[in-house]
Design a protein around this motif. Structure first.
Motif, PDB file in Angstrom:
ATOM      1  N   ASP A 137      21.795   5.022 -39.525  1.00  0.00           N
ATOM      2  CA  ASP A 137      22.155   5.494 -40.870  1.00  0.00           C
ATOM      3  C   ASP A 137      23.665   5.673 -41.010  1.00  0.00           C
ATOM      4  O   ASP A 137      24.256   5.310 -42.025  1.00  0.00           O
ATOM      5  N   GLU A 138      24.268   6.260 -39.978  1.00  0.00           N
ATOM      6  CA  GLU A 138      25.725   6.461 -40.006  1.00  0.00           C
ATOM      7  C   GLU A 138      26.442   5.121 -40.142  1.00  0.00           C
ATOM      8  O   GLU A 138      27.395   4.978 -40.916  1.00  0.00           O
ATOM      9  N   GLN A 139      25.994   4.152 -39.372  1.00  0.00           N
ATOM     10  CA  GLN A 139      26.636   2.839 -39.429  1.00  0.00           C
ATOM     11  C   GLN A 139      26.381   2.166 -40.773  1.00  0.00           C
ATOM     12  O   GLN A 139      27.253   1.478 -41.310  1.00  0.00           O
ATOM     13  N   TYR A 140      25.198   2.391 -41.331  1.00  0.00           N
ATOM     14  CA  TYR A 140      24.899   1.852 -42.668  1.00  0.00           C
ATOM     15  C   TYR A 140      25.912   2.395 -43.675  1.00  0.00           C
ATOM     16  O   TYR A 140      26.459   1.641 -44.495  1.00  0.00           O
ATOM     17  N   ASP A 141      26.171   3.702 -43.612  1.00  0.00           N
ATOM     18  CA  ASP A 141      27.115   4.318 -44.552  1.00  0.00           C
ATOM     19  C   ASP A 141      28.534   3.761 -44.371  1.00  0.00           C
ATOM     20  O   ASP A 141      29.260   3.565 -45.338  1.00  0.00           O
ATOM     21  N   ILE A 142      28.892   3.490 -43.116  1.00  0.00           N
ATOM     22  CA  ILE A 142      30.215   2.897 -42.858  1.00  0.00           C
ATOM     23  C   ILE A 142      30.250   1.470 -43.421  1.00  0.00           C
ATOM     24  O   ILE A 142      31.188   1.081 -44.121  1.00  0.00           O
ATOM     25  N   GLN A 144      19.533   8.189 -36.869  1.00  0.00           N
ATOM     26  CA  GLN A 144      20.796   8.790 -37.351  1.00  0.00           C
ATOM     27  C   GLN A 144      21.969   7.850 -37.090  1.00  0.00           C
ATOM     28  O   GLN A 144      22.833   7.658 -37.956  1.00  0.00           O
ATOM     29  N   ALA A 145      21.995   7.251 -35.907  1.00  0.00           N
ATOM     30  CA  ALA A 145      23.092   6.335 -35.557  1.00  0.00           C
ATOM     31  C   ALA A 145      23.088   5.117 -36.488  1.00  0.00           C
ATOM     32  O   ALA A 145      24.144   4.673 -36.957  1.00  0.00           O
ATOM     33  N   SER A 179      20.713   5.163 -45.809  1.00  0.00           N
ATOM     34  CA  SER A 179      20.720   6.389 -44.996  1.00  0.00           C
ATOM     35  C   SER A 179      19.912   7.500 -45.664  1.00  0.00           C
ATOM     36  O   SER A 179      19.615   8.512 -45.037  1.00  0.00           O
TER      37      SER A 179
END
Lengths: 284, 256
Positions: free
Chosen positions: B247-252, B244-245, A115
């Protein structure tokens, strides 16, 4: 899946026990609909039906072949282009508006950047969210198809074109996300993806590939020498000419490699497809 | 001696058959050409052999070298005519042939030019990336980039002349040949029409021309799909949102 009007079509032929993509999707947490698309010339059809039951959709290969230009008169239908073109009608018959065409040999679906934008290679754990995000994007833009990158795009790693950052590229291969409302025809028996994204885009349509995420395919070794190498090289050579036939004004065959000489196609992009410009350049 | 480390980026894939044959070779013929490690005890070559040797509990002896000499292992138990020696010669080659390259790992670490120098064939049919070589960004050394790029062309402020927009050379050459031929007018008409496929349009120049033209010309150019307008920057804005979507899922997924 948030989007209920979506399904995955896995295009496969002759290897019912090796549909790697099916298990890879489940491993990544996919909960949406999956259909296994085979043709009526597949002698393994029964084995597919035994393994996947009513998920198997059979299309008439010869009938489809009469609907588009194969680019040759070989009568050899051992190619994916027939299934690719059949998908639009199959989706309509199933009442599905959006679908993604996948090959059967994907071993994983991966992130290619953190991210924070650092290049890497990590597996996806909830592909529903990713598919939904891709669909949300697709629905808001006027393009024919979007796709994930493929591992081959990342040659050179973080120094390669795809590894440098999260970008959109105007190519489309493998994981075509399509809509029955935005039909297009794949052309050419071989190299159908390149033929199509050059040919269809030349008339003002758009295809996109995201470098953020990618599929991993079964490794094929093309360096085993002897006949294998010769076959692969001549295969690439023949393949390339299909695109030259469809796009002679922007595609040519060029020798590549200094040490290991072989022929390949090269597309001159500024001559291939109309460029995308910002609305601010349009006079009101 | 510290435990040897497997190469985290082993370029070879050792399938079940390959592992089976390596083990058979070790059991039937004993250790052959052995393996290669670096100064940090990480395996350069022979990951598959080491894995099977570990399973069989073979002892390991390390011979140090700076690469300036060739180390020959003398198998004191084998004579040239021995059946076991013949089997080892076969196994040594066959075990290598039954593993395959991890093309992804290779392609990530080497450029096409580097691979070419090793006469290493890869199928490059997927490498048309939809970007002109002259537009390629210069490599930056910053591995962390939040820059999100879309394939939007920025037209120049200068209006090109019409002759810069397209190249008729090949078309004219074909048409000349068609016109002096003895074909029927109908055939000629078709061939002239087909020759237009060889007119080379320069879409960047066309976009420059469009941006510097008046409304009427622009509308006609749009009708011909000579440029693609990203209305309301939908493609760009949407891609940022999509990123962004993801990236958010990557972080999760990876708890960053």
């Amino acid at each position: 899946m948030k989007n209920k009007d979506f399904a995955v079509f896995i295009l496969t032929h002759g290897r019912p026990t090796k549909v790697h993509t099916y298990s890879s999707l489940l491993k990544c947490g996919y909960t949406g609909r999956i259909y296994i698309v085979i043709d009526n010339e597949d002698i393994q059809a029964e084995a597919y039906k035994q393994a996947y039951g009513d998920k198997v959709i059979v299309f008439d290969k010869k009938a489809i072949s009469d609907t588009f230009d194969e680019g040759d008169n070989f009568e050899d239908r051992r190619a994916i282009v027939y299934a690719r073109n059949a998908c639009f009608e199959i989706a309509k018959n199933l009442g599905i508006k959006y679908f993604m065409q996948l090959d059967d040999d994907y071993t994983a679906f991966s992130y290619r950047f953190t991210s924070k934008g650092k290049y890497l290679h990590r597996s996806m754990k909830n592909i529903d969210v990713i598919f939904d995000a891709m669909l949300d994007y697709y629905k808001t833009i006027n393009v024919k198809s979007i796709a994930m990158a493929q591992s081959g795009d990342f040659i050179g790693g973080e120094n390669g074109q795809f590894g440098k950052g999260r970008k959109l590229f105007r190519k489309c291969m493998n994981t075509f996300l399509c809509s029955t409302d935005r039909p297009f025809q794949f052309v050419g028996r071989i190299n159908e993806d390149v033929n199509t994204y050059t040919n269809v885009q030349s008339r003002g349509n758009v295809f996109l590939t995201l470098s953020n995420i990618a599929i991993n395919q079964l490794s094929t070794q093309s360096n085993s020498g002897g006949m294998t190498e010769l076959y692969l090289d001549s295969g690439t050579y023949v393949k390339s000419f299909y695109t030259v036939m469809y796009a002679p004004s922007c595609c040519k065959i060029v020798p590549m490699g200094e040490t290991h000489r072989r022929l390949h196609h090269r597309i001159s992009w500024k001559n291939a497809v109309p460029v995308i410009i910002n609305e601010s350049h349009k006079k009101k | 001696m510290s435990e040897l480390k497997f190469d985290p980026k082993n370029y070879r894939i050792h399938g079940e058959k390959n592992k089976r044959l390596i083990q058979k070779s070790l059991v039937d013929c004993g250790a052959g050409r052995s393996i290669l490690i670096d100064k940090e005890d990480c395996i350069i070559a022979g990951n598959g052999v080491y894995e099977q040797a570990q399973e069989l509990g073979l002892k390991i002896r390390i011979i140090e070298s700076d690469g300036a000499e060739l180390i020959a292992i003398k198998r004191t138990d084998l004579k040239t005519g021995d059946a076991r020696r013949k089997a080892l010669a076969l196994a040594d080659n066959h075990t290598n042939d039954t593993s395959v390259f991890d093309m992804e790992a290779v392609m990530e670490d080497f450029t096409p030019n580097e691979l070419d120098l090793w006469e290493f064939s890869i199928d490059v049919s997927s490498l048309d990336i939809g970007v002109e070589s002259e537009n390629k960004e210069t490599s930056n050394n910053n591995l962390y980039t939040n820059k999100i790029t879309t394939p939007e062309y920025l037209p120049k402020n200068e209006k090109p002349v019409i002759s810069d927009l397209f190249d008729m050379d090949k078309y004219n050459e074909l048409v000349s040949k068609i016109e002096i031929s003895n074909l029927s007018n109908e055939d000629k008409k078709f061939l002239v029409c087909a020759a237009s496929r060889h007119i080379v349009f320069n879409y960047e120049k066309i976009a420059d021309f469009y941006a510097n033209s008046d409304k009427e010309v622009q509308e006609l150019m749009e009708d011909s799909a000579l440029v693609i307008i990203d209305f309301d920057s939908a493609m760009s804005k949407g891609f940022v949102k999509l990123t962004q979507a993801i990236d958010e899922q990557y972080d999760i997924d990876h708890e960053e």
